[in-house]
Scaffold this active site. Structure first.
Site, PDB file in Angstrom:
ATOM      1  N   HIS A   1     -25.456  -4.157  39.600  1.00 24.08           N
ATOM      2  CA  HIS A   1     -24.344  -5.115  39.709  1.00 24.08           C
ATOM      3  C   HIS A   1     -23.451  -4.994  38.482  1.00 24.08           C
ATOM      4  CE1 HIS A   1     -27.222  -7.162  37.072  1.00 24.08           C
ATOM      5  NE2 HIS A   1     -26.169  -7.802  36.570  1.00 24.08           N
TER       6      HIS A   1
ATOM      7  N   ASP B   1     -21.309  -7.698  35.873  1.00 21.82           N
ATOM      8  CA  ASP B   1     -21.222  -9.132  35.578  1.00 21.82           C
ATOM      9  C   ASP B   1     -19.781  -9.570  35.820  1.00 21.82           C
ATOM     10  OD1 ASP B   1     -23.871  -9.006  34.859  1.00 21.82           O
ATOM     11  OD2 ASP B   1     -23.480  -8.839  32.710  1.00 21.82           O
TER      12      ASP B   1
ATOM     13  N   HIS C   1     -24.890  -2.056  36.035  1.00 23.74           N
ATOM     14  CA  HIS C   1     -26.209  -1.996  35.405  1.00 23.74           C
ATOM     15  C   HIS C   1     -27.272  -2.611  36.302  1.00 23.74           C
ATOM     16  CE1 HIS C   1     -24.324  -5.828  34.271  1.00 23.74           C
ATOM     17  NE2 HIS C   1     -25.523  -6.324  34.065  1.00 23.74           N
TER      18      HIS C   1
ATOM     19  N   ARG D   1     -41.514  -8.686  31.310  1.00 24.50           N
ATOM     20  CA  ARG D   1     -40.294  -8.633  30.494  1.00 24.50           C
ATOM     21  C   ARG D   1     -39.471  -9.897  30.689  1.00 24.50           C
ATOM     22  NH1 ARG D   1     -35.006  -6.413  31.460  1.00 24.50           N
ATOM     23  NH2 ARG D   1     -34.015  -5.849  29.489  1.00 24.50           N
TER      24      ARG D   1
HETATM   25  C1  LIG Z   1     -22.132 -17.639  35.285  1.00 27.00           C
HETATM   26  C2  LIG Z   1     -22.841 -16.864  36.092  1.00 27.00           C
HETATM   27  C3  LIG Z   1     -22.812 -15.375  36.064  1.00 27.00           C
HETATM   28  C4  LIG Z   1     -23.821 -14.987  37.131  1.00 27.00           C
HETATM   29  C5  LIG Z   1     -23.692 -16.121  38.087  1.00 27.00           C
HETATM   30  C6  LIG Z   1     -23.745 -17.329  37.156  1.00 27.00           C
HETATM   31  O1  LIG Z   1     -23.384 -18.490  37.830  1.00 27.00           O
HETATM   32  C7  LIG Z   1     -25.131 -17.512  36.566  1.00 27.00           C
HETATM   33  C8  LIG Z   1     -26.007 -16.326  36.801  1.00 27.00           C
HETATM   34  C9  LIG Z   1     -25.271 -15.000  36.569  1.00 27.00           C
HETATM   35  C10 LIG Z   1     -25.963 -13.849  37.280  1.00 27.00           C
HETATM   36  C11 LIG Z   1     -27.189 -13.294  36.517  1.00 27.00           C
HETATM   37  C12 LIG Z   1     -27.772 -12.126  37.300  1.00 27.00           C
HETATM   38  C13 LIG Z   1     -26.699 -11.132  37.786  1.00 27.00           C
HETATM   39  C14 LIG Z   1     -25.519 -11.904  38.429  1.00 27.00           C
HETATM   40  C15 LIG Z   1     -24.539 -10.947  39.086  1.00 27.00           C
HETATM   41  C16 LIG Z   1     -26.117 -12.954  39.353  1.00 27.00           C
HETATM   42  O2  LIG Z   1     -26.424 -12.807  40.516  1.00 27.00           O
HETATM   43  O3  LIG Z   1     -26.298 -14.131  38.651  1.00 27.00           O
HETATM   44  C17 LIG Z   1     -24.895 -12.794  37.382  1.00 27.00           C
HETATM   45  C18 LIG Z   1     -23.660 -13.614  37.796  1.00 27.00           C
HETATM   46  C19 LIG Z   1     -22.330 -12.921  37.561  1.00 27.00           C
HETATM   47  O4  LIG Z   1     -22.065 -12.326  36.513  1.00 27.00           O
HETATM   48  O5  LIG Z   1     -21.554 -12.987  38.500  1.00 27.00           O
HETATM   49  O1  LIG Z   2     -32.554  -8.114  32.140  1.00 26.54           O
HETATM   50  C1  LIG Z   2     -31.668  -7.328  31.864  1.00 26.54           C
HETATM   51  O2  LIG Z   2     -31.805  -6.411  31.053  1.00 26.54           O
HETATM   52  C2  LIG Z   2     -30.325  -7.420  32.560  1.00 26.54           C
HETATM   53  C3  LIG Z   2     -29.965  -8.813  32.952  1.00 26.54           C
HETATM   54  C4  LIG Z   2     -28.647  -8.865  33.631  1.00 26.54           C
HETATM   55  O3  LIG Z   2     -28.059  -7.870  33.947  1.00 26.54           O
HETATM   56  C5  LIG Z   2     -28.042 -10.168  33.951  1.00 26.54           C
HETATM   57  O4  LIG Z   2     -28.666 -11.224  33.711  1.00 26.54           O
HETATM   58  O5  LIG Z   2     -26.900 -10.147  34.461  1.00 26.54           O
HETATM   59 FE   LIG Z   3     -25.960  -8.337  34.485  1.00 29.14          FE
END
Ligand SMILES: C=C1C[C@]23C[C@@]1(O)CC[C@H]2[C@@]12CCC[C@@](C)(C(=O)O1)[C@H]2[C@@H]3C(=O)O
Ligand SMILES: O=C(O)CCC(=O)C(=O)O
Ligand SMILES: [Fe+2]
Length: 354
Positions: free
Chosen positions: A236, A238, A293, A303
Site C-alpha cells: 500500500h 500511505d 511498501h 514484531r
Molecule cells: C490516519 C490513517 C492512515 C491510515 C488510516 C488511518 O485512519 C489510520 C490507520 C492508517 C493505516 C495503517 C495501515 C496502512 C493503511 C493504508 C491502513 O489501512 O490504515 C494506513 C491508512 C492510510 O495511510 O491511508
Molecule cells: O510495520 C511496518 O513496518 C509498516 C507499517 C505501515 O506500513 C503502516 O502502518 O502504514
Molecule cells: Fe504504511
C-alpha cells in the site's frame, strides 16, 4: 473545520465481518491467510506511473542526521530518489520510544476476547482491528492493529477499566513528540521545494498544511508458522503527507523499487523511518514518489511497529504547490481524497491525474 478523524469516520469501511485472527491458537497457516504472489502484487500495475528512478541493488534507504548543516538538501534528495529515509538525532527520547513499544506489546498480549472489547466500531476510526485496506484483498493479513486519533481514554478504559492512565499518558506524549518532529521535517521538505511559510500567498490553497494533525497506528505481526506464504500488511501507499515509523528491532518492512522488486528496510538502531505519503506526492506535483511498501511477518519473532500519520485538516484543499509549473493533479480536499482512497485504493491518484 473538520478534523482528520471526522473524515475517516465519515468514510467508514465495512470491516465488521473481518476481525483479527486469534493468532495464538493457530499452528498452521490457514487458507484464509495464504497469499499467492498474484494477490500480493495485485495493485503493482496500477502503481507503475509512480515508479522512481531505477537504483542499483546495493543502494539502501539513506540515514539522515537531522542536525547536519546540509539537512535540507539531504532530506530533499532522499524524498526525490527514495520517498523514504531514516532520521537520527531526531530529539525523541529512546526511553519514550521504548515505552510506547512496550505498551503496544502489553496491549497485543491481551487475550483476543479481551482485545475485542476495544474493537473499532463500524462507523469509527479508532480502536482495535484489521487494517482499513483489508477489504481490497481476497486474503487476510497476519496482522492486528490499534488506531489512535487524539485521546484514547475511552478505548483504554474498555481494555483496562482501572488501570488505563499510564497507557494514555504514554500515547499522548508520543503523539505530541511525533507532531512536532513531523512539522520540523515537513518544513525541511517545503524549504527544499523553495516554499516558506512567509511566502504563503504562493500557496493559499494549502495554507492549512501548517495546522496538520496526526494519527497513531500500533501494528502487531505475531510469529507466523509459514511467513513466506503470509503477508503482514499488504502492499500500500500511505494516504497523508508523511509517516514516521518506529519499527522495533525486528525486520519486516519492505519497499518496492523499480527494476529491483521488494527490498528490505532493516531497522536502524535509534532511527525512525520517514516516508512520503500520497498527499505530499500531490503537493510536490509528483516529484516525490509516494512509497509502495508492505510488512512481512517472521517465524520466530513477534514484531511491533508504531506508525504516526501526519496530514492537514480534512477541509484543506490540496493540490500541486502553486509555484510548481504544469500541475499533474487536480486539487481536492483532504476528505475527498480519503473518500477516493477508501473506494479505489491505489487507483485514487490516477483518478485525479490530468
Ligand atoms: C490516519 C490513517 C492512515 C491510515 C488510516 C488511518 O485512519 C489510520 C490507520 C492508517 C493505516 C495503517 C495501515 C496502512 C493503511 C493504508 C491502513 O489501512 O490504515 C494506513 C491508512 C492510510 O495511510 O491511508
Ligand atoms: O510495520 C511496518 O513496518 C509498516 C507499517 C505501515 O506500513 C503502516 O502502518 O502504514
Ligand atoms: Fe504504511
Amino acid at each position: 473545520m473538520a478534523t482528520l478523524s471526522e473524515a475517516y469516520r465519515d468514510n467508514p469501511i465495512d470491516l465488521q465481518h473481518i476481525i483479527p485472527l486469534d493468532f495464538d491458537s493457530v499452528h498452521e497457516l490457514p487458507d484464509s491467510h495464504t497469499w499467492s504472489d498474484h494477490v500480493n502484487n495485485l495493485y503493482l500495475e496500477k502503481y507503475t506511473y509512480l515508479k522512481h528512478t531505477p537504483m542499483d541493488e546495493e543502494s539502501s534507504v539513506p540515514i539522515i542526521d537531522l542536525s547536519a548543516p546540509n539537512v535540507v538538501e539531504l532530506v530533499g534528495n532522499a524524498c526525490e530518489t527514495w520517498g523514504m529515509f531514516h532520521v537520527v538525532n531526531h530529539g525523541v527520547s529512546s526511553i519514550l520510544v521504548d515505552d510506547v513499544e512496550s505498551h503496544a506489546q502489553q496491549l497485543f498480549s491481551l487475550p483476543t476476547q479481551h482485545k475485542l472489547k476495544a474493537l473499532r466500531a463500524p462507523d469509527g476510526a479508532t480502536g482495535y482491528g484489521v487494517a482499513r485496506i483489508s477489504p481490497f484483498f481476497s486474503k487476510l493479513m497476519w496482522h492486528e492493529g490499534f488506531t489512535i486519533m487524539g485521546s484514547i481514554v475511552e478505548h483504554a478504559k474498555e481494555l483496562w477499566p482501572h488501570d488505563y492512565e499510564d497507557f494514555c499518558n504514554v500515547m499522548d506524549n508520543y503523539q505530541k513528540k511525533m507532531k512536532s518532529l513531523a512539522y520540523q521535517i515537513m518544513l525541511l521538505i517545503l524549504k527544499f521545494l523553495d516554499i516558506t511559510k512567509e511566502g504563503e500567498e504562493e500557496m493559499i490553497s494549502t495554507s492549512s498544511i501548517y495546522e496538520c494533525e496526526g494519527a497513531l497506528q500500533l501494528n502487531s505481526y505475531p510469529c507466523c508458522p509459514d511467513p513466506n506464504r503470509a503477508i503482514g500488511l499488504a502492499p500500500h501507499t500511505d494516504s497523508l503527507l508523511l509517516t514516521i515509523l518506529h519499527q522495533s528491532e525486528t525486520k519486516g518492512l519492505q519497499i518496492h523499487r523499480n527494476g529491483v522488486g521488494w527490498v528490505a528496510v532493516p531497522p536502524v538502531s535509534g532511527a525512525l523511518v520517514v516516508n512520503i505519503g500520497d498527499l505530499f506526492h500531490i503537493l510536490s506535483n509528483g516529484r516525490f514518489p509516494t512509497v509502495y511498501h508492505r510488512a512481512v511477518p517472521n517465524q520466530d519473532a513477534h514484531r511491533i511497529s508504531v506508525a504516526y500519520f501526519y496530514g492537514p485538516p480534512a477541509d484543506t484543499i490540496v493540490g500541486p504547490l502553486n509555484k510548481l509549473p504544469c500541475p499533474r493533479y487536480r486539487s481536492l480536499t483532504v476528505k475527498e481524497y480519503i473518500s477516493l482512497k477508501n473506494k479505489h485504493l491505489e487507483n485514487a491518484l490516477s483518478l485525479i491525474k490530468f
